[in-house]
Design a protein around this motif. Structure first.
Motif, PDB file in Angstrom:
ATOM      1  N   GLY A  16       0.826  -1.211   0.000  1.00 22.03           N
ATOM      2  CA  GLY A  16       0.000   0.000   0.000  1.00 22.03           C
ATOM      3  C   GLY A  16       0.853   1.250   0.000  1.00 22.03           C
ATOM      4  O   GLY A  16       0.590   2.200  -0.730  1.00 22.03           O
ATOM      5  N   LEU A  17       1.894   1.225   0.808  1.00 19.90           N
ATOM      6  CA  LEU A  17       2.794   2.388   0.899  1.00 19.90           C
ATOM      7  C   LEU A  17       3.433   2.656  -0.459  1.00 19.90           C
ATOM      8  O   LEU A  17       3.447   3.789  -0.953  1.00 19.90           O
ATOM      9  N   LEU A  18       3.919   1.595  -1.071  1.00 23.30           N
ATOM     10  CA  LEU A  18       4.574   1.754  -2.370  1.00 23.30           C
ATOM     11  C   LEU A  18       3.592   2.300  -3.405  1.00 23.30           C
ATOM     12  O   LEU A  18       3.891   3.243  -4.150  1.00 23.30           O
ATOM     13  N   ALA A  19       2.382   1.724  -3.406  1.00 23.16           N
ATOM     14  CA  ALA A  19       1.366   2.184  -4.356  1.00 23.16           C
ATOM     15  C   ALA A  19       1.043   3.651  -4.091  1.00 23.16           C
ATOM     16  O   ALA A  19       0.946   4.461  -5.014  1.00 23.16           O
ATOM     17  N   GLY A  20       0.901   4.002  -2.829  1.00 25.73           N
ATOM     18  CA  GLY A  20       0.583   5.385  -2.461  1.00 25.73           C
ATOM     19  C   GLY A  20       1.629   6.351  -2.971  1.00 25.73           C
ATOM     20  O   GLY A  20       1.309   7.384  -3.564  1.00 25.73           O
ATOM     21  N   ILE A  21       2.901   5.998  -2.766  1.00 20.44           N
ATOM     22  CA  ILE A  21       3.980   6.895  -3.197  1.00 20.44           C
ATOM     23  C   ILE A  21       3.988   7.007  -4.719  1.00 20.44           C
ATOM     24  O   ILE A  21       4.177   8.086  -5.275  1.00 20.44           O
ATOM     25  N   THR A  22       3.758   5.875  -5.393  1.00 18.97           N
ATOM     26  CA  THR A  22       3.760   5.914  -6.861  1.00 18.97           C
ATOM     27  C   THR A  22       2.665   6.840  -7.367  1.00 18.97           C
ATOM     28  O   THR A  22       2.886   7.661  -8.261  1.00 18.97           O
ATOM     29  N   VAL A  23       1.464   6.703  -6.800  1.00 19.40           N
ATOM     30  CA  VAL A  23       0.352   7.564  -7.222  1.00 19.40           C
ATOM     31  C   VAL A  23       0.687   9.023  -6.933  1.00 19.40           C
ATOM     32  O   VAL A  23       0.480   9.910  -7.764  1.00 19.40           O
ATOM     33  N   THR A  24       1.263   9.274  -5.755  1.00 15.75           N
ATOM     34  CA  THR A  24       1.657  10.642  -5.408  1.00 15.75           C
ATOM     35  C   THR A  24       2.628  11.194  -6.431  1.00 15.75           C
ATOM     36  O   THR A  24       2.511  12.336  -6.871  1.00 15.75           O
ATOM     37  N   TYR A  25       3.561  10.346  -6.831  1.00 11.82           N
ATOM     38  CA  TYR A  25       4.584  10.805  -7.778  1.00 11.82           C
ATOM     39  C   TYR A  25       3.951  11.160  -9.117  1.00 11.82           C
ATOM     40  O   TYR A  25       4.289  12.152  -9.747  1.00 11.82           O
ATOM     41  N   GLU A  26       2.998  10.319  -9.545  1.00  8.24           N
ATOM     42  CA  GLU A  26       2.305  10.592 -10.801  1.00  8.24           C
ATOM     43  C   GLU A  26       1.638  11.961 -10.766  1.00  8.24           C
ATOM     44  O   GLU A  26       1.616  12.691 -11.745  1.00  8.24           O
ATOM     45  N   LYS A  27       1.068  12.289  -9.619  1.00  9.53           N
ATOM     46  CA  LYS A  27       0.399  13.580  -9.478  1.00  9.53           C
ATOM     47  C   LYS A  27       1.413  14.704  -9.434  1.00  9.53           C
ATOM     48  O   LYS A  27       1.162  15.808  -9.881  1.00  9.53           O
ATOM     49  N   TYR A  28       2.567  14.408  -8.867  1.00 11.78           N
ATOM     50  CA  TYR A  28       3.547  15.445  -8.553  1.00 11.78           C
ATOM     51  C   TYR A  28       4.330  15.896  -9.777  1.00 11.78           C
ATOM     52  O   TYR A  28       4.465  17.090 -10.027  1.00 11.78           O
ATOM     53  N   ARG A  29       4.802  14.943 -10.542  1.00 12.50           N
ATOM     54  CA  ARG A  29       5.686  15.366 -11.635  1.00 12.50           C
ATOM     55  C   ARG A  29       4.884  16.116 -12.697  1.00 12.50           C
ATOM     56  O   ARG A  29       3.728  15.836 -12.956  1.00 12.50           O
ATOM     57  N   GLY A  30       5.541  17.093 -13.287  1.00 13.53           N
ATOM     58  CA  GLY A  30       4.856  17.924 -14.262  1.00 13.53           C
ATOM     59  C   GLY A  30       4.125  19.091 -13.624  1.00 13.53           C
ATOM     60  O   GLY A  30       3.680  19.986 -14.310  1.00 13.53           O
ATOM     61  N   THR A  31       3.981  19.100 -12.296  1.00  8.59           N
ATOM     62  CA  THR A  31       3.386  20.268 -11.652  1.00  8.59           C
ATOM     63  C   THR A  31       4.470  21.302 -11.413  1.00  8.59           C
ATOM     64  O   THR A  31       5.655  21.013 -11.564  1.00  8.59           O
ATOM     65  N   ASP A  32       4.059  22.502 -11.023  1.00  5.41           N
ATOM     66  CA  ASP A  32       5.094  23.528 -10.873  1.00  5.41           C
ATOM     67  C   ASP A  32       5.878  23.354  -9.573  1.00  5.41           C
ATOM     68  O   ASP A  32       6.787  24.113  -9.282  1.00  5.41           O
ATOM     69  N   LEU A  33       5.531  22.368  -8.790  1.00  4.99           N
ATOM     70  CA  LEU A  33       6.348  22.034  -7.617  1.00  4.99           C
ATOM     71  C   LEU A  33       7.552  21.191  -8.027  1.00  4.99           C
ATOM     72  O   LEU A  33       8.556  21.135  -7.347  1.00  4.99           O
ATOM     73  N   SER A  34       7.388  20.537  -9.150  1.00  7.08           N
ATOM     74  CA  SER A  34       8.348  19.486  -9.507  1.00  7.08           C
ATOM     75  C   SER A  34       9.354  19.968 -10.532  1.00  7.08           C
ATOM     76  O   SER A  34       9.048  20.789 -11.380  1.00  7.08           O
ATOM     77  N   ARG A  35      10.565  19.429 -10.439  1.00  8.81           N
ATOM     78  CA  ARG A  35      11.578  19.767 -11.430  1.00  8.81           C
ATOM     79  C   ARG A  35      11.506  18.853 -12.641  1.00  8.81           C
ATOM     80  O   ARG A  35      12.222  19.029 -13.602  1.00  8.81           O
ATOM     81  N   VAL A  36      10.644  17.826 -12.560  1.00  9.43           N
ATOM     82  CA  VAL A  36      10.468  16.957 -13.722  1.00  9.43           C
ATOM     83  C   VAL A  36       9.547  17.690 -14.688  1.00  9.43           C
ATOM     84  O   VAL A  36       8.402  17.944 -14.368  1.00  9.43           O
ATOM     85  N   PRO A  37      10.052  18.086 -15.840  1.00 12.38           N
ATOM     86  CA  PRO A  37       9.248  18.956 -16.696  1.00 12.38           C
ATOM     87  C   PRO A  37       8.139  18.221 -17.424  1.00 12.38           C
ATOM     88  O   PRO A  37       8.128  16.999 -17.478  1.00 12.38           O
ATOM     89  N   GLN A  38       7.236  19.021 -17.964  1.00 11.28           N
ATOM     90  CA  GLN A  38       6.201  18.432 -18.804  1.00 11.28           C
ATOM     91  C   GLN A  38       6.798  18.137 -20.157  1.00 11.28           C
ATOM     92  O   GLN A  38       7.693  18.806 -20.615  1.00 11.28           O
ATOM     93  N   LEU A  39       6.235  17.163 -20.783  1.00 18.41           N
ATOM     94  CA  LEU A  39       6.639  16.850 -22.139  1.00 18.41           C
ATOM     95  C   LEU A  39       5.698  17.627 -23.047  1.00 18.41           C
ATOM     96  O   LEU A  39       4.490  17.490 -22.949  1.00 18.41           O
ATOM     97  N   ALA A  40       6.256  18.457 -23.913  1.00 19.05           N
ATOM     98  CA  ALA A  40       5.409  19.315 -24.739  1.00 19.05           C
ATOM     99  C   ALA A  40       4.345  18.498 -25.456  1.00 19.05           C
ATOM    100  O   ALA A  40       3.181  18.856 -25.489  1.00 19.05           O
ATOM    101  N   GLY A  41       4.742  17.380 -26.020  1.00 17.24           N
ATOM    102  CA  GLY A  41       3.812  16.543 -26.764  1.00 17.24           C
ATOM    103  C   GLY A  41       2.633  16.103 -25.935  1.00 17.24           C
ATOM    104  O   GLY A  41       1.520  15.941 -26.421  1.00 17.24           O
ATOM    105  N   ARG A  42       2.876  15.939 -24.652  1.00 20.02           N
ATOM    106  CA  ARG A  42       1.838  15.454 -23.768  1.00 20.02           C
ATOM    107  C   ARG A  42       0.635  16.378 -23.694  1.00 20.02           C
ATOM    108  O   ARG A  42      -0.497  15.957 -23.666  1.00 20.02           O
ATOM    109  N   ARG A  43       0.921  17.662 -23.624  1.00 21.70           N
ATOM    110  CA  ARG A  43      -0.162  18.628 -23.503  1.00 21.70           C
ATOM    111  C   ARG A  43      -1.058  18.514 -24.726  1.00 21.70           C
ATOM    112  O   ARG A  43      -2.252  18.516 -24.642  1.00 21.70           O
ATOM    113  N   LEU A  44      -0.386  18.405 -25.843  1.00 26.33           N
ATOM    114  CA  LEU A  44      -1.102  18.273 -27.103  1.00 26.33           C
ATOM    115  C   LEU A  44      -1.990  17.047 -27.061  1.00 26.33           C
ATOM    116  O   LEU A  44      -3.177  17.094 -27.362  1.00 26.33           O
TER     117      LEU A  44
END
Lengths: 530, 170
Positions: A16-44
Motif C-alpha cells: 500500500g505504501l509503495l502504491a501510495g507513493i507511486t500515485v503521489t509521484y504521478e500527481k507530482y511530476r509535471g506540476t510547478d512544484l516538480s523539477r520533472v518537466p512536462q513533455l510538450a507533446g503530452r499537452r497536445l
C-alpha cells in the motif's frame, strides 16, 4: 494460519505504501512544484484526447510508448502528468544542488526544470562558511577537473611549425581530443556510420560544461588572474591550459587607423592608460565608449555583497576584462539563454574584432546590433532578482550606443594573403593552402555556411549533434566567423575543440565528409591564412 | 527481577515497526527523483564520502536500496544481525554531513545546527531506538538462557533446577 496473519497484514501495508507513493509521484511530476518537466507533446495529446477520444489513442500510442497511464482523461494545463522526456533515450534528472555545490561534468546527459527562473542574492550559508566550504572543495574539484580534461584531451603542447597568432604566440597542433578507446585513428572513426557512433557512445566532441555550473559565472585564464588578482575565484579555476588560449595581451587593430597596426604596442588597454594611447586617434563618442568598455560594473558573483566568489569585495568586471583589447582572453561564462542554470551552455568569449560585419551576435540570442548588445549585456545580470541587491546596471542608451561606436572600429588582424574577394592570392599562398581553399569551397562544404568578408552566413544552424550521442539537444547556434580564426582558440561556442585540427575533425564527423588526413591538414593550413 | 531481565531481552514490537516504517517510507521516496526531502544533503554526503566516484543519481539509488532493506528487515523482523550492521553503517552515514558539510548543517558549529542539522541531531534517538530493537534480537538464545540462569540462581540458590542452571552457566 494465524501465525502468518501479522506478516500478511504487514506485507499489504508495505505494498500500500509503495502504491501510495507511486500515485503521489504521478500527481507530482509535471506540476510547478516538480523539477520533472512536462513533455510538450503530452499537452497536445491531452487536448486531442478530449476532442476525439478514439483516434487519439492510436495517435498517442505512436507518439510515446508508455501513455497507458493517462489516456482518455481531460488534463488541465498544469496537471498533465509528464512522462519525463528523453528518459527512454537515457537522460537523467538534474541532481538537486545548492549554489556552490559540484555539478556533473557530463551535464549533456541531464534534463529538468529549475526551481525558479529568477536568481536570488542569498547564499545558502554565512559568508565565512561559504569561504570555508570552497577552501575545502576547490582543491579536490580542480584535481577532478584536471583528470577529466586529461581523459578527454591530450594537451601535449606541441606547436605548429611556423604558425603564430597575430601577436606572435605559437599556435598548437592538433587534434588534441583523444580518439575513443579501441579506435585507432580519426579516419577509422569517420568511416563508421552515425548510428554506430551513437550506439557505441564514442563521439569524441561532446560539450564542455562549466566545471562548477551551480555558481557558474566568469572564469578567467590564469595568465589574466596573475595580472588581475582581483579576479581570482575562491571556487574554481580555468580548465584549459594557457597555450591553448588566445594571446595576452592581444594586438588591437582599428578600421580607422590601419596604418598604425597594433595601436596598443603590446600593452593591455586599461582605464589608466587608454587616454594616453587613444587621445587624438578617436572621436569623442568612441573615447567615451571605450571608457565605458573599460569601467567595471558589479556582476552576479563579482560585486560588493556577500553573494560573491572573491575573497574580498569586488568592484566588478569590465567588458575588456574578457574582451581584452577588443579581442578575447579565452575567459568563459554561461550563455544566458536558458534555465535552469545547469541547462545553460558554456560559452567562451568571442573576439570583438570585426563585429561591425556581424548580423548575429552571441551564440543563441541572435542580438542584432553592438549597441543593443552593450545595453543588454547579461553577464551583468538581466535578472531582477539579483539587481535588487547589486544595483541595476542602468547604462543609458546614449552610453551603450557609444560602446557600440568603439566596438564598430575594432578590426580584424591583417590577412595579407587574401584578395578583396577573400580568395587567396596564388602568388602569396602555398600549394597546400590553395588546396585547402579548394576543399573549403568544394568537398568540405565549409563555404556553405562560412562565406563573405567575415566567412560567416549570419544564420543560426542546428548541427543536430544528438544524432551522435545521447544528450539534451543543443539546438541552433550561430555560425562563427572565420576571419582571424587563428587568434581565437579554443573553438566552438564552448571551446570543446582546442585546436583548428579538432574543428576539422569535428566537421568531418558532423557533416560526414570523409576527408583524408592530408585534406584535413590542407584545410587547417588554409584557415591559418584567414 | 527475572521478568525484567527476560523482557529486556525482548524487542519492543511497536518501536520496531515504527522504525521500520520510517526507514521504508523515506527509503522508497528516494527511488523517485525529486521527491525525497533529504535529496540534497543525502546525495551530497554519499558523493563526498565516495570521493565523487558516485554521481548524485547513483548515490541516491544505493541509499534508497540500503534504507528500504533496513526498513523491510525491521518491519518483518528478518536477519537481525545483518540489519543491525546496515543500521549502524547507515546511522554513521547520517551523522557524516556534520563533518563533511558543516556549512550546510550548522548555523554555528557545533551547538547551533540549522534545520538540516537538527534533523541529523535527532538521529541520536534513532540510534537508541535501533539499539533497543535490535540488540535483543541478535543476542543469541544461549546468552539469554545464561542471563536467566544467572538471575534465577541469585534469586533462588536452592531451587531444584539448580544443577541444570549451573550447567548452563559453565
Amino acid at each position: 494460519m494465524k501465525k502468518y496473519l501479522p506478516k500478511a497484514i504487514l506485507t499489504l501495508a508495505v505494498i500500500g505504501l509503495l502504491a501510495g507513493i507511486t500515485v503521489t509521484y504521478e500527481k507530482y511530476r509535471g506540476t510547478d512544484l516538480s523539477r520533472v518537466p512536462q513533455l510538450a507533446g503530452r499537452r497536445l495529446q491531452a487536448a486531442i484526447v478530449d476532442d476525439t477520444k478514439r483516434e487519439s489513442v492510436t495517435l498517442v500510442a505512436v507518439a510515446s510508448s508508455d501513455v497507458a497511464s493517462d489516456t482518455g482523461k481531460r488534463h488541465g494545463y498544469r496537471e498533465v502528468s509528464a512522462s519525463p522526456p528523453y528518459v527512454e533515450e537515457g537522460l537523467t534528472l538534474y541532481p538537486t544542488i545548492e549554489k556552490g555545490m559540484r555539478t556533473p561534468f557530463d551535464l549533456w546527459r541531464y534534463y529538468g526544470r529549475g526551481v525558479s527562473s529568477f536568481g536570488s542574492p542569498v547564499l545558502p550559508m554565512r559568508f565565512d562558511q561559504w569561504l570555508d566550504f570552497h577552501r575545502k572543495q576547490k582543491p579536490q574539484l580542480m584535481e577532478n577537473v584536471r583528470a577529466y580534461m586529461e581523459s578527454r584531451f591530450d594537451f601535449s603542447e606541441t606547436p605548429l611549425p611556423n604558425a603564430t597568432m597575430s601577436g606572435g604566440k605559437p599556435i598548437m597542433k592538433g587534434p588534441v581530443v583523444r580518439p575513443p578507446k579501441g579506435i585507432e585513428s580519426f579516419e577509422e572513426l569517420a568511416s563508421m556510420s552515425v548510428e554506430e557512433i551513437r550506439e557505441q557512445d564514442i563521439f569524441p566532441y561532446k560539450p564542455l560544461a562549466h566545471p562548477l555550473q551551480s555558481t557558474a559565472h566568469m572564469v578567467f585564464p590564469r595568465e589574466w588572474v596573475r595580472v588581475h588578482p582581483e579576479h581570482e575565484r575562491i571556487d574554481v579555476d580555468m580548465d584549459i591550459p594557457e597555450s591553448y588560449l588566445p594571446e595576452f595581451p592581444p594586438p588591437l587593430y582599428l578600421t580607422t587607423h590601419k596604418e598604425l597596426g597594433d595601436v596598443t604596442n603590446g600593452r593591455e588597454v586599461t582605464l589608466d592608460n587608454f587616454f594616453e594611447i587613444f587621445d587624438g586617434l578617436l572621436t569623442p563618442e568612441q573615447m567615451e565608449g571605450l571608457k565605458e568598455l573599460l569601467r567595471p560594473t558589479p556582476t552576479t558573483w563579482f560585486n560588493h555583497t556577500d553573494h560573491r566568489i572573491t575573497e574580498k569585495p569586488s568592484r566588478g568586471v569590465a567588458c575588456f576584462d574578457c574582451h581584452v583589447n577588443g579581442h578575447t582572453n579565452g575567459a568563459f561564462e554561461l550563455g544566458p539563454d536558458s534555465r535552469p542554470n545547469m541547462a545553460r551552455l558554456r560559452v567562451d568569449t568571442p573576439t570583438m574584432r570585426g563585429n561591425y560585419n556581424l548580423m548575429q551576435l552571441s551564440s543563441k540570442r541572435s542580438v542584432r546590433s553592438m549597441d543593443h548588445f552593450a545595453e543588454i549585456e547579461e553577464y551583468f545580470d538581466g535578472d531582477p532578482g539579483m539587481q535588487q541587491s547589486i544595483g541595476p546596471r542602468a547604462a543609458k542608451r546614449e552610453v551603450t550606443n557609444r560602446m557600440g561606436d568603439f566596438n564598430s572600429i575594432i578590426d580584424y588582424p591583417p590577412a595579407p594573403k587574401l584578395d578583396p574577394l577573400m580568395r587567396l592570392i596564388p602568388k602569396l599562398a602555398t600549394e597546400q593552402e590553395l588546396h585547402g581553399e579548394k576543399l573549403f569551397h568544394g568537398k568540405a562544404q565549409c563555404a556553405k555556411c562560412h562565406y563573405g568578408p567575415a566567412f560567416v552566413d549570419d544564420y543560426m544552424h542546428d548541427l543536430k549533434l544528438e544524432r551522435f550521442f545521447v544528450c539534451r539537444p543543443e539546438g541552433p547556434i550561430k555560425t562563427f566567423p572565420l576571419r582571424g580564426i587563428k587568434d581565437t582558440p579554443p573553438y566552438l561556442h564552448d571551446g570543446r575543440c582546442p585546436t583548428l585540427h579538432d574543428v576539422v575533425e569535428f566537421f568531418n564527423l558532423v557533416l560526414e565528409l570523409h576527408l583524408s588526413k592530408e585534406e584535413k591538414e590542407d584545410l587547417v593550413a588554409y584557415m591559418l591564412c584567414l | 527481577m527475572l521478568d525484567q531481565t527476560v523482557s529486556s531481552y525482548r524487542s519492543p514490537t511497536f518501536l520496531r515497526l515504527a522504525l521500520g516504517y520510517v526507514y521504508l517510507h523515506f527509503g522508497l521516496l528516494k527511488f523517485f527523483p525529486d521527491l525525497s526531502p533529504a535529496e540534497l544533503i543525502a546525495t551530497q554526503t554519499v558523493m563526498a564520502f565516495s570521493m565523487n566516484i558516485l554521481d548524485a543519481t547513483t548515490s541516491q539509488f544505493y541509499l534508497a536500496i540500503l534504507e528500504c532493506a533496513i526498513g523491510l528487515g525491521l518491519v518483518f523482523n528478518l536477519f537481525p544481525r545483518l540489519v543491525f550492521g546496515m543500521f549502524i553503517f547507515h546511522m554513521f552515514g547520517t551523522f557524516l554531513p556534520m563533518f563533511l558539510l558543516p556549512e550546510f548543517t550548522f548555523k554555528i558549529a557545533p551547538f547551533a545546527p540549522n534545520l538540516e542539522g537538527q534533523y541529523i541531531f535527532k538521529n541520536i534517538v534513532f540510534v537508541a531506538a535501533g539499539w533497543t530493537v535490535l540488540m535483543p534480537e541478535i543476542f543469541s538464545e544461549r546468552r539469554k538462557e545464561k542471563a536467566i540462569a544467572k538471575v534465577t540462581l541469585e534469586q533462588a540458590p536452592e531451587s531444584q533446577e539448580r544443577v541444570e542452571y549451573e550447567k548452563v552457566l559453565a
